[in-house]
Design a protein around this motif. Structure first.
Motif, PDB file in Angstrom:
ATOM      1  N   LEU A 144      35.378  20.361  39.575  1.00  0.00           N
ATOM      2  CA  LEU A 144      34.461  20.227  40.705  1.00  0.00           C
ATOM      3  C   LEU A 144      34.783  21.228  41.809  1.00  0.00           C
ATOM      4  N   VAL A 145      36.081  21.431  42.080  1.00  0.00           N
ATOM      5  CA  VAL A 145      36.468  22.413  43.092  1.00  0.00           C
ATOM      6  C   VAL A 145      36.042  23.820  42.669  1.00  0.00           C
ATOM      7  N   ALA A 146      36.277  24.145  41.383  1.00  0.00           N
ATOM      8  CA  ALA A 146      35.885  25.466  40.890  1.00  0.00           C
ATOM      9  C   ALA A 146      34.377  25.645  40.918  1.00  0.00           C
ATOM     10  N   GLN A 147      33.650  24.591  40.641  1.00  0.00           N
ATOM     11  CA  GLN A 147      32.190  24.680  40.659  1.00  0.00           C
ATOM     12  C   GLN A 147      31.667  24.892  42.077  1.00  0.00           C
ATOM     13  N   ASN A 148      32.239  24.190  43.044  1.00  0.00           N
ATOM     14  CA  ASN A 148      31.777  24.308  44.426  1.00  0.00           C
ATOM     15  C   ASN A 148      32.186  25.625  45.068  1.00  0.00           C
ATOM     16  N   THR A 149      33.250  26.227  44.588  1.00  0.00           N
ATOM     17  CA  THR A 149      33.708  27.498  45.148  1.00  0.00           C
ATOM     18  C   THR A 149      33.218  28.700  44.352  1.00  0.00           C
ATOM     19  N   GLY A 150      32.457  28.473  43.298  1.00  0.00           N
ATOM     20  CA  GLY A 150      31.930  29.567  42.514  1.00  0.00           C
ATOM     21  C   GLY A 150      32.970  30.294  41.674  1.00  0.00           C
ATOM     22  N   MET A 151      34.036  29.604  41.261  1.00  0.00           N
ATOM     23  CA  MET A 151      35.104  30.250  40.507  1.00  0.00           C
ATOM     24  C   MET A 151      35.108  29.860  39.034  1.00  0.00           C
ATOM     25  N   LEU A 152      34.065  29.173  38.586  1.00  0.00           N
ATOM     26  CA  LEU A 152      33.986  28.860  37.165  1.00  0.00           C
ATOM     27  C   LEU A 152      33.837  30.155  36.354  1.00  0.00           C
ATOM     28  N   ASP A 153      34.449  30.164  35.194  1.00  0.00           N
ATOM     29  CA  ASP A 153      34.424  31.324  34.308  1.00  0.00           C
ATOM     30  C   ASP A 153      34.992  32.557  34.998  1.00  0.00           C
ATOM     31  N   SER A 154      36.092  32.350  35.755  1.00  0.00           N
ATOM     32  CA  SER A 154      36.777  33.442  36.443  1.00  0.00           C
ATOM     33  C   SER A 154      38.224  33.497  35.972  1.00  0.00           C
ATOM     34  N   ILE A 155      38.693  34.677  35.673  1.00  0.00           N
ATOM     35  CA  ILE A 155      40.065  34.823  35.198  1.00  0.00           C
ATOM     36  C   ILE A 155      41.068  34.538  36.317  1.00  0.00           C
ATOM     37  N   TRP A 156      40.649  34.758  37.571  1.00  0.00           N
ATOM     38  CA  TRP A 156      41.568  34.514  38.691  1.00  0.00           C
ATOM     39  C   TRP A 156      41.762  33.030  38.942  1.00  0.00           C
ATOM     40  N   LEU A 157      40.805  32.211  38.551  1.00  0.00           N
ATOM     41  CA  LEU A 157      41.021  30.765  38.602  1.00  0.00           C
ATOM     42  C   LEU A 157      42.137  30.363  37.648  1.00  0.00           C
ATOM     43  N   LEU A 158      42.148  30.941  36.454  1.00  0.00           N
ATOM     44  CA  LEU A 158      43.222  30.656  35.509  1.00  0.00           C
ATOM     45  C   LEU A 158      44.564  31.157  36.026  1.00  0.00           C
ATOM     46  N   VAL A 159      44.555  32.294  36.714  1.00  0.00           N
ATOM     47  CA  VAL A 159      45.805  32.803  37.285  1.00  0.00           C
ATOM     48  C   VAL A 159      46.378  31.816  38.291  1.00  0.00           C
ATOM     49  N   LEU A 160      45.539  31.287  39.161  1.00  0.00           N
ATOM     50  CA  LEU A 160      46.001  30.303  40.150  1.00  0.00           C
ATOM     51  C   LEU A 160      46.481  29.019  39.475  1.00  0.00           C
ATOM     52  N   LEU A 161      45.756  28.554  38.477  1.00  0.00           N
ATOM     53  CA  LEU A 161      46.136  27.324  37.792  1.00  0.00           C
ATOM     54  C   LEU A 161      47.449  27.503  37.040  1.00  0.00           C
ATOM     55  N   TYR A 162      47.590  28.599  36.320  1.00  0.00           N
ATOM     56  CA  TYR A 162      48.816  28.818  35.554  1.00  0.00           C
ATOM     57  C   TYR A 162      50.010  28.992  36.482  1.00  0.00           C
ATOM     58  N   ALA A 238      35.472  34.877  30.984  1.00  0.00           N
ATOM     59  CA  ALA A 238      36.909  34.697  31.155  1.00  0.00           C
ATOM     60  C   ALA A 238      37.562  33.915  30.020  1.00  0.00           C
ATOM     61  N   GLY A 239      36.905  33.801  28.879  1.00  0.00           N
ATOM     62  CA  GLY A 239      37.513  33.084  27.762  1.00  0.00           C
ATOM     63  C   GLY A 239      38.785  33.760  27.273  1.00  0.00           C
ATOM     64  N   THR A 240      39.805  32.977  26.966  1.00  0.00           N
ATOM     65  CA  THR A 240      41.086  33.512  26.527  1.00  0.00           C
ATOM     66  C   THR A 240      41.192  33.463  25.005  1.00  0.00           C
ATOM     67  N   SER A 241      42.299  33.983  24.497  1.00  0.00           N
ATOM     68  CA  SER A 241      42.474  34.052  23.042  1.00  0.00           C
ATOM     69  C   SER A 241      42.572  32.674  22.389  1.00  0.00           C
ATOM     70  N   PRO A 242      43.243  31.664  22.969  1.00  0.00           N
ATOM     71  CA  PRO A 242      43.184  30.336  22.339  1.00  0.00           C
ATOM     72  C   PRO A 242      41.771  29.769  22.265  1.00  0.00           C
ATOM     73  N   VAL A 243      40.955  30.030  23.289  1.00  0.00           N
ATOM     74  CA  VAL A 243      39.572  29.583  23.249  1.00  0.00           C
ATOM     75  C   VAL A 243      38.813  30.316  22.138  1.00  0.00           C
ATOM     76  N   PHE A 244      39.061  31.608  22.004  1.00  0.00           N
ATOM     77  CA  PHE A 244      38.433  32.374  20.934  1.00  0.00           C
ATOM     78  C   PHE A 244      38.858  31.852  19.565  1.00  0.00           C
ATOM     79  N   LEU A 245      40.113  31.423  19.455  1.00  0.00           N
ATOM     80  CA  LEU A 245      40.613  30.899  18.181  1.00  0.00           C
ATOM     81  C   LEU A 245      39.911  29.601  17.810  1.00  0.00           C
ATOM     82  N   THR A 246      39.654  28.727  18.778  1.00  0.00           N
ATOM     83  CA  THR A 246      38.943  27.486  18.473  1.00  0.00           C
ATOM     84  C   THR A 246      37.491  27.751  18.078  1.00  0.00           C
ATOM     85  N   GLY A 247      36.936  28.865  18.536  1.00  0.00           N
ATOM     86  CA  GLY A 247      35.564  29.191  18.178  1.00  0.00           C
ATOM     87  C   GLY A 247      35.398  29.614  16.731  1.00  0.00           C
TER      88      GLY A 247
END
Length: 291
Positions: A144-162, A238-247
């Motif tokens: 919800l925070v990512a959606q409201n801030t427009g950071m969905l599908d952003s690689i920098w969101l993953l950087v902050l989370l990791y 911003a999909g990563t390699s594990p996400v690509f592997l599940t696809g």
């Protein structure tokens, strides 16, 4: 009155033989455990060089002919879908978050290990308590925070989370490593007029480099292998390699040779980083051990 010196233990004594037999038994158990952990990886690599027909046989065919069909399919020879964007996204998120983790963890661990911080054990427990929350419990608020801030599908969101996910364990690791830095060196640097930045970069960092390397490797592995947040919070960009592997698991079925080839390629950066920092990792993991 002088006590008689104890006679040295003879090489052929029963106690010496028992220790030798115990060491041999423990070494054999260690080898068996190592082979048991390595066999699935070896089987995955071997299957990646088989054709889809040979890989799908039951029981599996060990002596089947080798083929690069799975790797050609993974790199988009048949479908035209390139795996390079997800690989670059994983590399960007892992390297950037690891650098941020080190940039924040080293000063924090320095304050907890060397500087007189009050109730430092409570601070460490607070860091550890952040790992007690299951990741799935924080998934909806983060979405919800990512959606409201427009950071969905952003690689920098993953950087902050990791960075936030790996920082607590990095502080714990670096604190035990920096506690082994000789205080005399820090006092000498302080007498010479060295500031905090100079002390960290020229005194602490060279001495604790094995610990820093071990912490960086652990953070890199955790970031590279993370799937839950990357699967939910990213899409095409911003999909990563594990996400690509599940696809690769589609409604048409599971193509084992292609999946094993993809898993082998995606595992190579972590394996390469582990081999490159192998000596530093061993030194770092033993640096904070109880002598």
């Amino acid at each position: 009155m002088n006590r008689p010196l104890l006679a040295p233990r003879r090489p052929g004594s029963p106690a010496t033989r028992r220790r030798r037999h115990t060491g041999t038994l423990l070494g054999l158990v260690a080898w068996l455990c190592g082979i048991g952990f390595f066999l699935p990886v070896a089987w995955m690599v071997l299957t990646s060089f088989h054709s889809e027909t040979d890989a799908a046989t039951n029981p599996p065919s060990v002596g089947a002919g080798l083929s690069l069909h799975g790797y050609r399919e993974f790199f988009g020879a048949g479908s035209g879908v390139s795996p390079w964007p997800p690989l670059i996204n994983s590399l960007t998120a892992s390297v950037a978050s690891t650098l941020l983790v080190l940039l924040l963890a080293v000063p924090a661990a320095y304050a907890l290990a060397i500087k007189p911080v009050r109730k430092w054990s409570d601070v460490l427990f607070f860091f550890l308590s952040t790992k007690m929350l299951p990741l799935v419990a924080g998934l909806l608020p983060v979405y919800l925070v990512a959606q409201n801030t427009g950071m969905l599908d952003s690689i920098w969101l993953l950087v902050l989370l990791y960075t936030s996910m790996n920082l607590p364990i990095a502080v714990w690791m670096m604190r035990s490593f920096l506690a082994e830095v000789p205080v005399e060196m820090l006092e000498a640097a302080s007498i010479d007029g060295a500031g905090l930045t100079t002390t960290l970069t020229r005194i602490v960092a060279p001495v604790a480099m094995p610990g820093i390397a071990a912490t960086a490797l652990i953070s890199f592995i955790f970031s590279w292998n993370e799937l839950l947040f990357a699967r939910v919070l990213t899409g095409i960009v911003a999909g990563t390699s594990p996400v690509f592997l599940t696809g690769l698991v589609t409604s048409q079925g599971l193509f084992l040779a292609k999946v094993c080839a993809a898993a082998t390629v995606i595992s190579l950066p972590v394996i390469a980083a582990g081999f490159a920092a192998q000596d530093k990792l061993v030194q770092g993991l033993s640096l904070g051990a109880v002598k």
